[in-house]
Scaffold this motif. Structure first.
Motif, PDB file in Angstrom:
ATOM      1  N   ALA A   1       0.832  -1.218   0.000  1.00  0.00           N
ATOM      2  CA  ALA A   1       0.000   0.000   0.000  1.00  0.00           C
ATOM      3  C   ALA A   1       0.865   1.266   0.000  1.00  0.00           C
ATOM      4  O   ALA A   1       1.780   1.415   0.811  1.00  0.00           O
ATOM      5  CB  ALA A   1      -0.906  -0.015   1.230  1.00  0.00           C
ATOM      6  N   ARG A   2       0.583   2.158  -0.945  1.00  0.00           N
ATOM      7  CA  ARG A   2       1.257   3.471  -1.039  1.00  0.00           C
ATOM      8  C   ARG A   2       0.163   4.526  -1.020  1.00  0.00           C
ATOM      9  O   ARG A   2      -0.795   4.428  -1.807  1.00  0.00           O
ATOM     10  CB  ARG A   2       2.039   3.597  -2.356  1.00  0.00           C
ATOM     11  CG  ARG A   2       3.131   2.559  -2.535  1.00  0.00           C
ATOM     12  CD  ARG A   2       4.333   2.870  -1.634  1.00  0.00           C
ATOM     13  NE  ARG A   2       5.390   1.898  -1.786  1.00  0.00           N
ATOM     14  CZ  ARG A   2       5.472   0.746  -1.093  1.00  0.00           C
ATOM     15  NH1 ARG A   2       4.533   0.415  -0.231  1.00  0.00           N
ATOM     16  NH2 ARG A   2       6.482  -0.076  -1.282  1.00  0.00           N
ATOM     17  N   PHE A   3       0.335   5.512  -0.154  1.00  0.00           N
ATOM     18  CA  PHE A   3      -0.762   6.444   0.094  1.00  0.00           C
ATOM     19  C   PHE A   3      -0.533   7.812  -0.532  1.00  0.00           C
ATOM     20  O   PHE A   3       0.603   8.294  -0.590  1.00  0.00           O
ATOM     21  CB  PHE A   3      -0.934   6.647   1.602  1.00  0.00           C
ATOM     22  CG  PHE A   3      -1.402   5.401   2.288  1.00  0.00           C
ATOM     23  CD1 PHE A   3      -2.752   5.173   2.481  1.00  0.00           C
ATOM     24  CD2 PHE A   3      -0.496   4.447   2.720  1.00  0.00           C
ATOM     25  CE1 PHE A   3      -3.197   4.026   3.096  1.00  0.00           C
ATOM     26  CE2 PHE A   3      -0.929   3.289   3.334  1.00  0.00           C
ATOM     27  CZ  PHE A   3      -2.284   3.076   3.527  1.00  0.00           C
ATOM     28  N   VAL A   4      -1.622   8.427  -0.952  1.00  0.00           N
ATOM     29  CA  VAL A   4      -1.612   9.864  -1.265  1.00  0.00           C
ATOM     30  C   VAL A   4      -2.784  10.493  -0.543  1.00  0.00           C
ATOM     31  O   VAL A   4      -3.814   9.854  -0.323  1.00  0.00           O
ATOM     32  CB  VAL A   4      -1.784  10.184  -2.774  1.00  0.00           C
ATOM     33  CG1 VAL A   4      -0.514   9.956  -3.535  1.00  0.00           C
ATOM     34  CG2 VAL A   4      -2.953   9.431  -3.371  1.00  0.00           C
ATOM     35  N   ARG A   5      -2.590  11.735  -0.188  1.00  0.00           N
ATOM     36  CA  ARG A   5      -3.648  12.500   0.455  1.00  0.00           C
ATOM     37  C   ARG A   5      -4.536  13.032  -0.657  1.00  0.00           C
ATOM     38  O   ARG A   5      -4.045  13.469  -1.695  1.00  0.00           O
ATOM     39  CB  ARG A   5      -2.947  13.653   1.203  1.00  0.00           C
ATOM     40  CG  ARG A   5      -3.805  14.591   1.954  1.00  0.00           C
ATOM     41  CD  ARG A   5      -4.235  13.942   3.250  1.00  0.00           C
ATOM     42  NE  ARG A   5      -5.468  14.578   3.676  1.00  0.00           N
ATOM     43  CZ  ARG A   5      -5.514  15.629   4.465  1.00  0.00           C
ATOM     44  NH1 ARG A   5      -4.411  16.131   4.970  1.00  0.00           N
ATOM     45  NH2 ARG A   5      -6.672  16.166   4.781  1.00  0.00           N
ATOM     46  N   ILE A   6      -5.840  12.991  -0.498  1.00  0.00           N
ATOM     47  CA  ILE A   6      -6.681  13.619  -1.518  1.00  0.00           C
ATOM     48  C   ILE A   6      -7.467  14.784  -0.922  1.00  0.00           C
ATOM     49  O   ILE A   6      -7.751  14.814   0.272  1.00  0.00           O
ATOM     50  CB  ILE A   6      -7.613  12.629  -2.266  1.00  0.00           C
ATOM     51  CG1 ILE A   6      -8.466  11.832  -1.303  1.00  0.00           C
ATOM     52  CG2 ILE A   6      -6.817  11.702  -3.149  1.00  0.00           C
ATOM     53  CD1 ILE A   6      -9.477  10.963  -2.032  1.00  0.00           C
ATOM     54  N   THR A   7      -7.757  15.706  -1.783  1.00  0.00           N
ATOM     55  CA  THR A   7      -8.468  16.913  -1.352  1.00  0.00           C
ATOM     56  C   THR A   7      -9.963  16.718  -1.608  1.00  0.00           C
ATOM     57  O   THR A   7     -10.377  15.718  -2.193  1.00  0.00           O
ATOM     58  CB  THR A   7      -7.993  18.103  -2.194  1.00  0.00           C
ATOM     59  OG1 THR A   7      -8.306  17.797  -3.563  1.00  0.00           O
ATOM     60  CG2 THR A   7      -6.498  18.346  -2.040  1.00  0.00           C
TER      61      THR A   7
END
Ligand code: XMP
Length: 524
Positions: free
Chosen positions: A498-504
């Motif tokens: 799992a690799r995460f990005v923050r979303i707006t």
């Protein structure tokens, strides 16, 4: 953290799509939940259908679908627990009911043989065909073949449907029935590990027979299989994930308990241990000490008492949202810790008490402690779609669902019609109504003062949904897709990849159907 100078595509990916430790450390101090993040796709050789969901909640407690149904009085009794186990998950029978009733609910799950009608409609030898016709008319039965038994339940014969006609009304049942000697039966202990396959073989070998009666060693009727049920189940089997079973091939079942107190306010060990002992006798696979605040002396005492009395019984305990909470419950003897304070769809804990942690951060923090203590985690509450399950399983071993299952026909409660739509009740266990019905202690209140205590949940409705089989198959399908995108064949690989990005908020708007007029939902 050292700044990366991207020199390669891999560096670029690493810089923008971060493994959980880097991602959550860089967001330390602010708590995130499912919709705040998205997962990055990775190179994959995994087709969704190859994904393997096996997950171990405790030694010997293996699920094939990482979904647990919530111990709520509008979600899990025996019907829901049976549906969960048949689909590879686990149902936690709630404890807002008398202790004896909870024991019966557990027995129903443990004694369930899929496809076996345990309490078939039986006739007595003194009845007449006219009585049978009246019974069919009154109860609107869609079948007309009935076993005939004596007062002790011993099988005397089988009344075939073609005899149940008005012209034979005055005749006695025994006159028209196929006598015992000509009725094909099977002994209960000959059904083996896979009763469906056994019954299927019987119907293949005996053309024209549509009912298989099951008897015990004294020839008492114990149930029956019908050809149509067996055909339906065999067809469904190819679609279904494998059931979750115990070592004796029975469906797995969990049950929740509280931490009862005596008059002096101390843990009432006798009441607790008597009840857990009775549950274990019925074959219980896991007990869940289920409260709103699990990092407390009361819950710790309850877990310790159960652990010392039942050294090998899988214990689930909660709820917590901190690493210290996980460590505490693990040190008391829990195998599995439930994480979640306030994410549930019917919860108002965060509003009422000002307390709770958005669920994904809580899961991350708890997972760091769980790895050190060797306990499994359940992500409890706030799951609204299959994508949330994929994100939760980056940290937890399974998810607990309430809202997603509360509209299923298998959930307790009546269906009500409002303006042409059909609904079922779904209520928080901290709502006034549920606390009055018994769950006040879960929130640290006395039952008789429930109405005056601050409710931490609401009473709501859920639109009636498809049966649990279908809902669970859709959740499993989403999880398979997620694992395919992450190149993960197993849940440990999912966690690792799992690799995460923050979303707006704009990213979230983009993530759901937009700028269209939707005429059919994805699941319709
Ligand atoms: P979902 O989101 O699946 O959540 O509906 C189910 C979980 O919510 C918790 N629960 C409550 N939490 N007040 C709370 O703060 C309540 O009244 C309440 N009732 C249930 C519980 O953990 C359940 O599994």
């Amino acid at each position: 953290m050292e700044a990366l100078t991207p020199t390669s595509p891999a560096d670029l990916d690493r810089m923008f799509y971060r493994p959980s430790d880097e991602f959550f450390s860089s967001n330390a101090g602010q708590a995130l939940t499912y919709d705040d993040v998205s997962l990055a796709t990775l190179y994959s050789e995994i087709l969704p259908r190859d994904a393997d969901f096996e997950t171990e909640l405790a030694p010997g407690l293996l699920l094939r679908l990482p979904v647990v149904s919530a111990d709520m009085d509008t979600v899990t009794e025996s019907r829901m627990a049976i549906a969960l186990a048949l689909n590879g998950g686990l149902g936690l029978i709630h404890y807002n009911m008398p202790a004896r009733q909870q024991l019966s609910e557990v027995s129903r799950v443990k004694n369930h043989v899929h496809g076996l009608i345990r309490e078939p409609i039986k006739l007595a030898p003194e009845q007449r065909i006219g009585d049978v016709l009246a019974l069919i008319e009154e109860k609107k039965f869609s079948f007309s073949t009935f076993p005939v038994v004596d007062g002790e339940g011993v099988l005397l014969g089988l009344l075939p449907g073609h005899c149940v006609r008005p012209r034979f009304a005055p005749r006695g049942v025994t006159e028209a029935m196929i006598p015992r000697t000509a009725v094909l039966t099977i002994r209960e202990d000959e059904l083996g590990d896979d009763p469906i396959t056994r019954a299927d073989r019987f119907f293949t070998e005996n053309i024209g027979i549509h009912k298989l009666l099951v008897v015990d060693a004294s020839d008492r009727l114990r149930g029956l299989f019908t050809l149509s049920d067996i055909e339906r189940i065999t067809q469904e089997r190819s679609l279904r994930t494998k059931p979750a079973r115990d070592g004796k091939f029975r469906l797995v079942c969990g049950a929740a308990v509280g931490a009862p107190r005596d008059a002096s306010g101390e843990l009432d060990r006798a009441v607790l241990l008597d009840h857990v002992g009775a549950l274990v006798e019925r074959g219980l696979d896991a007990v869940a000490v289920s409260t709103a605040h699990g990092h407390t002396r009361g819950v710790g005492d309850a877990v310790r008492a159960i652990r010392s009395a039942f050294p090998t019984l899988p214990i689930i305990a909660g709820n917590v949202t901190s690493a210290s909470g996980v460590e505490f419950l693990a040190s008391c003897g829990a195998n599995t810790v439930k994480v979640g304070q306030g994410p549930g769809s019917i919860c108002t804990t965060r509003v009422v008490a000002g307390v709770g942690i958005p669920q994904l951060t809580a899961l991350y923090v708890c997972s760091k402690a769980a790895a050190g203590c060797g306990v499994a985690l359940l992500a409890d509450g706030g799951i609204t779609k299959s994508g949330d399950i994929v994100k939760a399983l980056a940290f937890a071993n399974a998810v607990v669902c309430g809202s997603l299952l509360a509209g299923c026909p298998e959930a307790p409660g009546q269906i009500m019609e409002i303006n042409g739509k059909f609904f079922k009740q779904y209520r928080g266990m901290g709502s006034h109504a549920a606390m009055k019905a018994g769950s006040a202690a879960r929130y640290g209140h006395a039952k008789d003062s429930a109405q005056k205590s601050a409710a931490e949940g609401v009473e709501a409705l859920k639109e009636v949904s498809a049966p649990a089989d279908i809902v669970l198959a859709q959740l499993a399908g989403g999880l398979q897709s997620g694992m395919g995108y992450l190149g993960a064949r197993t849940l440990p690989e999912l966690r690792n990849n799992a690799r995460f990005v923050r979303i707006t908020a704009a990213g979230m708007r983009e993530s759901v159907p937009h700028d269209i007029i939707e005429v059919k939902t994805g699941n319709s």
